[in-house]
Each structure stands twice: as C-alpha cells, then as structure tokens.
Design a protein around this motif. Structure first.
Motif, PDB file in Angstrom:
ATOM      1  N   ALA A   3       0.832  -1.209   0.000  1.00 41.25           N
ATOM      2  CA  ALA A   3       0.000   0.000   0.000  1.00 41.25           C
ATOM      3  C   ALA A   3       0.865   1.258   0.000  1.00 41.25           C
ATOM      4  CB  ALA A   3      -0.929  -0.008   1.216  1.00 41.25           C
ATOM      5  N   ALA A   4       1.943   1.251   0.794  1.00 44.53           N
ATOM      6  CA  ALA A   4       2.824   2.424   0.837  1.00 44.53           C
ATOM      7  C   ALA A   4       3.450   2.682  -0.526  1.00 44.53           C
ATOM      8  CB  ALA A   4       3.907   2.225   1.894  1.00 44.53           C
ATOM      9  N   GLY A   5       3.888   1.633  -1.198  1.00 43.30           N
ATOM     10  CA  GLY A   5       4.453   1.791  -2.538  1.00 43.30           C
ATOM     11  C   GLY A   5       3.438   2.301  -3.542  1.00 43.30           C
ATOM     12  N   ALA A   6       2.213   1.767  -3.468  1.00 39.94           N
ATOM     13  CA  ALA A   6       1.156   2.203  -4.394  1.00 39.94           C
ATOM     14  C   ALA A   6       0.778   3.662  -4.135  1.00 39.94           C
ATOM     15  CB  ALA A   6      -0.073   1.304  -4.239  1.00 39.94           C
ATOM     16  N   VAL A   7       0.686   4.048  -2.875  1.00 35.83           N
ATOM     17  CA  VAL A   7       0.367   5.440  -2.535  1.00 35.83           C
ATOM     18  C   VAL A   7       1.469   6.366  -3.031  1.00 35.83           C
ATOM     19  CG1 VAL A   7       0.146   7.052  -0.587  1.00 35.83           C
ATOM     20  CG2 VAL A   7      -1.160   4.925  -0.608  1.00 35.83           C
ATOM     21  N   ALA A   8       2.721   5.953  -2.861  1.00 28.78           N
ATOM     22  CA  ALA A   8       3.843   6.785  -3.307  1.00 28.78           C
ATOM     23  C   ALA A   8       3.785   7.021  -4.813  1.00 28.78           C
ATOM     24  CB  ALA A   8       5.167   6.131  -2.923  1.00 28.78           C
ATOM     25  N   LEU A   9       3.438   5.992  -5.569  1.00 25.80           N
ATOM     26  CA  LEU A   9       3.362   6.159  -7.023  1.00 25.80           C
ATOM     27  C   LEU A   9       2.103   6.909  -7.456  1.00 25.80           C
ATOM     28  CD1 LEU A   9       4.685   2.735  -8.345  1.00 25.80           C
ATOM     29  CD2 LEU A   9       5.884   4.921  -8.224  1.00 25.80           C
ATOM     30  N   ALA A  10       1.014   6.693  -6.753  1.00 26.36           N
ATOM     31  CA  ALA A  10      -0.240   7.353  -7.120  1.00 26.36           C
ATOM     32  C   ALA A  10      -0.233   8.837  -6.752  1.00 26.36           C
ATOM     33  CB  ALA A  10      -1.420   6.653  -6.444  1.00 26.36           C
ATOM     34  N   TRP A  11       0.357   9.175  -5.612  1.00 25.21           N
ATOM     35  CA  TRP A  11       0.396  10.555  -5.138  1.00 25.21           C
ATOM     36  C   TRP A  11       1.830  10.940  -4.781  1.00 25.21           C
ATOM     37  CZ3 TRP A  11      -3.545   7.457  -2.702  1.00 25.21           C
ATOM     38  CH2 TRP A  11      -4.807   7.655  -3.252  1.00 25.21           C
ATOM     39  N   PRO A  12       2.689  11.168  -5.783  1.00 28.67           N
ATOM     40  CA  PRO A  12       4.097  11.463  -5.477  1.00 28.67           C
ATOM     41  C   PRO A  12       4.291  12.781  -4.726  1.00 28.67           C
ATOM     42  CG  PRO A  12       3.677  11.673  -7.836  1.00 28.67           C
ATOM     43  CD  PRO A  12       2.433  11.109  -7.213  1.00 28.67           C
ATOM     44  N   GLY A  13       3.439  13.773  -4.975  1.00 27.39           N
ATOM     45  CA  GLY A  13       3.576  15.061  -4.285  1.00 27.39           C
ATOM     46  C   GLY A  13       3.422  14.944  -2.784  1.00 27.39           C
ATOM     47  N   PRO A  14       2.271  14.407  -2.316  1.00 31.64           N
ATOM     48  CA  PRO A  14       2.121  14.240  -0.865  1.00 31.64           C
ATOM     49  C   PRO A  14       3.171  13.311  -0.256  1.00 31.64           C
ATOM     50  CG  PRO A  14      -0.014  14.085  -1.940  1.00 31.64           C
ATOM     51  CD  PRO A  14       1.026  14.118  -3.023  1.00 31.64           C
ATOM     52  N   THR A  15       3.590  12.292  -1.004  1.00 31.97           N
ATOM     53  CA  THR A  15       4.619  11.388  -0.493  1.00 31.97           C
ATOM     54  C   THR A  15       5.925  12.140  -0.287  1.00 31.97           C
ATOM     55  OG1 THR A  15       3.594   9.521  -1.633  1.00 31.97           O
ATOM     56  CG2 THR A  15       5.887   9.243  -0.922  1.00 31.97           C
ATOM     57  N   ALA A  16       6.278  12.998  -1.235  1.00 35.15           N
ATOM     58  CA  ALA A  16       7.498  13.797  -1.096  1.00 35.15           C
ATOM     59  C   ALA A  16       7.403  14.705   0.121  1.00 35.15           C
ATOM     60  CB  ALA A  16       7.745  14.621  -2.358  1.00 35.15           C
ATOM     61  N   LEU A  17       6.229  15.287   0.345  1.00 36.53           N
ATOM     62  CA  LEU A  17       6.057  16.161   1.508  1.00 36.53           C
ATOM     63  C   LEU A  17       6.213  15.385   2.814  1.00 36.53           C
ATOM     64  CD1 LEU A  17       3.143  18.477   0.346  1.00 36.53           C
ATOM     65  CD2 LEU A  17       5.602  18.923   0.331  1.00 36.53           C
ATOM     66  N   VAL A  18       5.657  14.177   2.853  1.00 35.11           N
ATOM     67  CA  VAL A  18       5.795  13.351   4.058  1.00 35.11           C
ATOM     68  C   VAL A  18       7.262  12.984   4.286  1.00 35.11           C
ATOM     69  CG1 VAL A  18       5.242  11.098   5.070  1.00 35.11           C
ATOM     70  CG2 VAL A  18       3.443  12.470   4.020  1.00 35.11           C
ATOM     71  N   LEU A  19       7.969  12.643   3.222  1.00 31.19           N
ATOM     72  CA  LEU A  19       9.391  12.320   3.368  1.00 31.19           C
ATOM     73  C   LEU A  19      10.170  13.532   3.879  1.00 31.19           C
ATOM     74  CD1 LEU A  19      10.031  10.150   0.175  1.00 31.19           C
ATOM     75  CD2 LEU A  19       9.887   9.369   2.538  1.00 31.19           C
ATOM     76  N   VAL A  20       9.821  14.720   3.402  1.00 34.51           N
ATOM     77  CA  VAL A  20      10.480  15.941   3.872  1.00 34.51           C
ATOM     78  C   VAL A  20      10.171  16.166   5.350  1.00 34.51           C
ATOM     79  CG1 VAL A  20      10.515  18.464   3.659  1.00 34.51           C
ATOM     80  CG2 VAL A  20      10.620  17.035   1.614  1.00 34.51           C
ATOM     81  N   LEU A  21       8.930  15.938   5.746  1.00 33.59           N
ATOM     82  CA  LEU A  21       8.573  16.102   7.155  1.00 33.59           C
ATOM     83  C   LEU A  21       9.335  15.121   8.043  1.00 33.59           C
ATOM     84  CD1 LEU A  21       4.739  16.747   6.855  1.00 33.59           C
ATOM     85  CD2 LEU A  21       6.518  18.391   7.499  1.00 33.59           C
TER      86      LEU A  21
END
Length: 189
Positions: free
Chosen positions: A74-92
């Motif tokens: 699920a985490a991998g699918a979310v990262a590919l489906a919504w790369p913008g929010p995933t990048a923000l979470v990684l930055v946080l």
C-alpha cells in the motif's frame, strides 16, 4: 571490477559529479526520483514479507508477515499514485529527524566535559540542525526542492573530492612502483 582503488575513486567521483549536476539542474525530477525509489523499496519489502510468511514453518507469524507485506504494498502504491504528498511526508520525516538530532547535539554540548571550542561547535551545529529541521517542517514544499539541491551539492562536492583523491592516489602509485622494484632490493649476505 576495478583493479585499483584509484580507478574506483575516479569512477565513483565521475558518477557523483554527474548525479550532482543532474540534481542541481532538475531538483523537481530528483524529488520524484526519491519518491520512486521509496516506492520500489516498499514493493521489494512487500515481496520479502510475503516470502517470509510462506517460508515459515508455523502459522503464527504468517498473518503478521502478510499484513506487513500488504502495508508495504500500500505504501508503494500510494507513493506512485500521489508522489507530491509522499514527497512532503518524506520531507517532514527528514525535518523531524533533523530537529531530534539537533536537540541531541545541543544537549551533548552541556552533558560532556568537552573543551570550550568543541562545546561551541556542538551548540552551533545543534542550533543549525534544529533550524534546518524547523524550516523543513514549516515549509515542506520548499523543503523538498531544498533537499534535492542539497543532495546535488553534496554529490558534486563529494564527487570532486573522490576525483581528486583518485588522481592523487594514482600519482602516488606510479611514484611508488619504480622505487619498490624487486630488482633493486639487495639481499643481505
């Protein structure tokens, strides 16, 4: 693959310089690449969890490993489906990490019996790291680009350093070979 450490350093240096230039030229692409790498990691972790679940001899941990595998998937699918929010979470995550590291470094200055100069550097380093973490958490959108630019700058500097070290090592190897020639050694009688 490489016959000498100098060749390895030079090759790694060239690669790091190229990666640094690309990251500095296209920071948004670099952020997207980091998100994709995270997704790939999550998919591999999901596969490993599934393999571990089915290689178990008893049924107890099978469900746990399958659930962890599904969470990774699920985490991998979310990262590919919504790369913008995933990048923000990684930055946080990096921002929170920086704040914690800065606080530990700051407190280490007062907890140890370090000399005044070392204590001052620990305090300064801790405050800078805390400030960096706060900025990342306060402005994660800008923080993602900043991280990509810092990644590029780091690779550029590290790559140049590796190139210089590789070239110096190659020069040293060429200088030492003639001086340590086997036919020049004398056998004591």
């Amino acid at each position: 693959m490489f016959k000498s450490l100098s060749s390895s350093l030079i090759a790694r240096g060239i690669l790091a310089v190229v990666v640094g230039i690309v990251a500095l030229a296209w920071p948004s692409v670099t952020v997207l690449a980091l998100v994709i790498l995270f997704a790939i990691y999550a998919f591999i972790a999901a596969g490993l969890q599934a393999a571990r679940a089915f290689s178990s001899r008893n049924a107890g941990p099978v469900i746990g490993h399958l659930l962890l595998g599904l969470a990774d998937l699920a985490a991998g699918a979310v990262a590919l489906a919504w790369p913008g929010p995933t990048a923000l979470v990684l930055v946080l995550i990096v921002g929170v990490w920086a704040i914690i590291v800065g606080l530990v470094e700051f407190s280490a200055a007062f907890a140890s019996g370090e000399p005044a100069g070392t204590r001052a550097m620990l305090i300064l380093g801790g405050l800078v790291t805390i400030a960096f973490g706060v900025v990342l958490c306060a402005r994660p959108g800008i923080g993602a680009i900043t991280l990509a630019l810092l990644f590029g700058l780091f690779n550029l500097i590290a790559g140049i350093w590796m190139l210089v070290q590789g070239i110096e090592l190659r020069r040293t190897e060429k200088t030492l070979r003639p001086a340590h020639s086997p036919h020049m050694e004398k056998n004591p009688a």
